[in-house]
Design an enzyme around this catalytic site. Sequence first.
Site, PDB file in Angstrom:
ATOM      1  N   GLU A  37     -44.598 -45.679 -23.703  1.00 26.05           N
ATOM      2  CA  GLU A  37     -43.923 -45.567 -22.551  1.00 26.05           C
ATOM      3  C   GLU A  37     -44.648 -45.660 -21.186  1.00 26.05           C
ATOM      4  O   GLU A  37     -44.313 -45.998 -20.038  1.00 26.05           O
ATOM      5  CB  GLU A  37     -43.086 -44.492 -22.350  1.00 26.05           C
ATOM      6  CG  GLU A  37     -42.145 -44.335 -23.320  1.00 26.05           C
ATOM      7  CD  GLU A  37     -41.069 -45.419 -23.124  1.00 26.05           C
ATOM      8  OE1 GLU A  37     -40.272 -45.697 -22.013  1.00 26.05           O
ATOM      9  OE2 GLU A  37     -40.831 -46.139 -24.260  1.00 26.05           O
ATOM     10  N   SER A  84       3.573   0.766 -39.591  1.00 22.88           N
ATOM     11  CA  SER A  84       3.247   2.211 -39.931  1.00 22.88           C
ATOM     12  C   SER A  84       1.598   2.441 -39.686  1.00 22.88           C
ATOM     13  O   SER A  84       1.142   3.688 -39.632  1.00 22.88           O
ATOM     14  CB  SER A  84       3.522   2.737 -41.436  1.00 22.88           C
ATOM     15  OG  SER A  84       5.035   2.673 -41.453  1.00 22.88           O
TER      16      SER A  84
END
Length: 679
Positions: A119, A405
């Site tokens: 690059e 319950s």
Amino acid sequence: MKAAGNNRPPASKKAASGSKKTERHVANKIGKVFLTLFLLVVITGSIVVGTLAVYILVFVKPENIDLTNAQLKFTSMIYANDSSGNPQLVSQINGGENRIWVSIDQMPDNLKNAFISTEDQRFYEHEGVDWKRTIGAFANFFLHFYSTDQGGSTITQQLIKNINGDTYNRKPGVKIAEIVTALNLEKKFSKDQILESYLNTIPLGGSSYGVEAASESYFGKSAKDLDLAQCAVLAGLTQAPNSYNPLKHPDKAKTRQAYVLKNMLDQKMITQAQYNQALAEPLTYVGQQPAIRSWFVDQVINDVIDDLVTQKGYMRTRATSMVLNGGLKIYSTLNPTVQTAMDNVYQTNANSSDIWLAGKNGTYQSAMVIMDYSGAVLGLEGARGAKTTNLGFSRATDMLRSPGSSIKPIGVYGPAIEQGLISWSSTFQDSPPITLNGSPWPHNDDSWSYQTMTVPEALAQSKNTIAVRIEQLVKPATTVNFLTNKLGFTTLVTKADKNGNSDMGLAVGIGSLTKGVSVETMAAAYQPFGDGGLYNKPYTYTKVLDSNGNVLLENKATGTRAFSQETSTIVNRLLQNDVTNGTGVKAQLSSTTVGGKTGTTDNGWDRWFVGITPDYVGATWCGYDDNKEMYTRDNPSVIAWHAVMQKIQSALPYKTFPVWGDVVQGADGGWYKAGTQPQ
């Protein structure tokens, strides 16, 4: 004498002389033209350069890029402590861009050189701009020397594109701004800082951004462990990440790898022997599919987002983006041992007939939450069966169902004992206390016995009639206020809705709620009965660090008092009695003491069990999403809870609950606040 005319030169000589004069004149003319053209070029060039300089000075402002605080999308990490208390990575979160930062000193030299050779060969020589390549690129833009767009970008310039997202814009004005920014960037940051940022931000195919994410995606290892051949593959992706993606196009990736290795060889970064070996090395790729996160991890994500909104005042979109893309480090409360036991029951054995009872209307759903007595959630299951999506509907936290319950200990018996309205030996008749719509109410699971029963008998047999009789003493408003202010209930309805429903009636005492309650809330509400009366808000993480390591959020146990120590001890023994002699008998464990309470709604849609041990508190729900009748041979929530807890507790030493506060055991075997026991 000769005549005067005889002294003139011959005509041929005169013609030659005239021709030379003409040539000199033409040459002078041409010279003047070229000189003029040259001067025009110089003047025009000077004007252009001057204009460009003025343009740059006046109009082109370099971007203020700070590599230490670049607004990038980074993968967030969730950790959990192992058995030694050391944090271990359990999940990586990203919003589509998987980017994991790794420092440059953790990158192999071959990896750095592979990118530089391909690059930006003169990376360590230029000051942000490679003028030779730049001039060539500008000339090609106008004169088209090359058949393709010849790029002149250095690594520094590419980094700027990666940060600002302006990757494909090659207009001259944009390039000029980029050049100025690159020159400015290199004055503020070192080459290593720039290279580190570049290698952590570059797109490398799919959702992988940066070398660490790409290394894990393609090779299943950290970037620091890559060999030369693998480094060259990653560097070869930069030109066209998706076209050279090794998972999709391994042949093209191999061709690009060879190109990178040749660059490294030509630039004397590797030897011929290294080149040959790397080129001949077989390449294998692992490939990582997007992971389906666990129910627990999803809950951590949701909790962090909610807390960023409520505690930090962030908009929800910003909070979500921070979690998915902000590179956060989230330290969760997950206990891998607990979660593994839950996964074994809820996922691996999701259809085992030894664990899951046959439902009346086919396969039913279930959810479970386990936490410790600091409120730290240790394990969570949002459904029974394999999880197939991320951030989906969790029955553990998103679902609201009536608890039946299982609400009695926290909403009725506990407050009544706290206020001195009842004691262990108090007795009540098992008969309907009121008439509702012309019929006796409420019903029990079985028929009314019309017998007088003590408090432990009534709770163990889950008598709705007696719960309502006690609720008449406590008052619904007291129950609602207590559950809301002391035990973290946020969904109770205090004013009648459009249908005339609210939770301010006696039905709240038997868990018939307008909106319902979550499994997580029910688990947390039972904490006081296993920890001397203290309540802690449930939490799934202890600490969140931002991308710079600063503490963003933190959770600590606060321990607010919900019940007195004495009430906690007495209800704890009532819950133990329920497991020994009542509806929760199948929750018993040989490895530890257990207390708990079952729950069944009147319509049979929901089955619950909330249980406590000296180490943990856990809540389990079973039912159908579409509210079909749930009745089974036994309570499936008890069976599932037992299956999970048996795996967890078997590895721990046997424990019993202590006596909290000034409590004594009476001659009848009951538990009383000191001075109130029957003589």
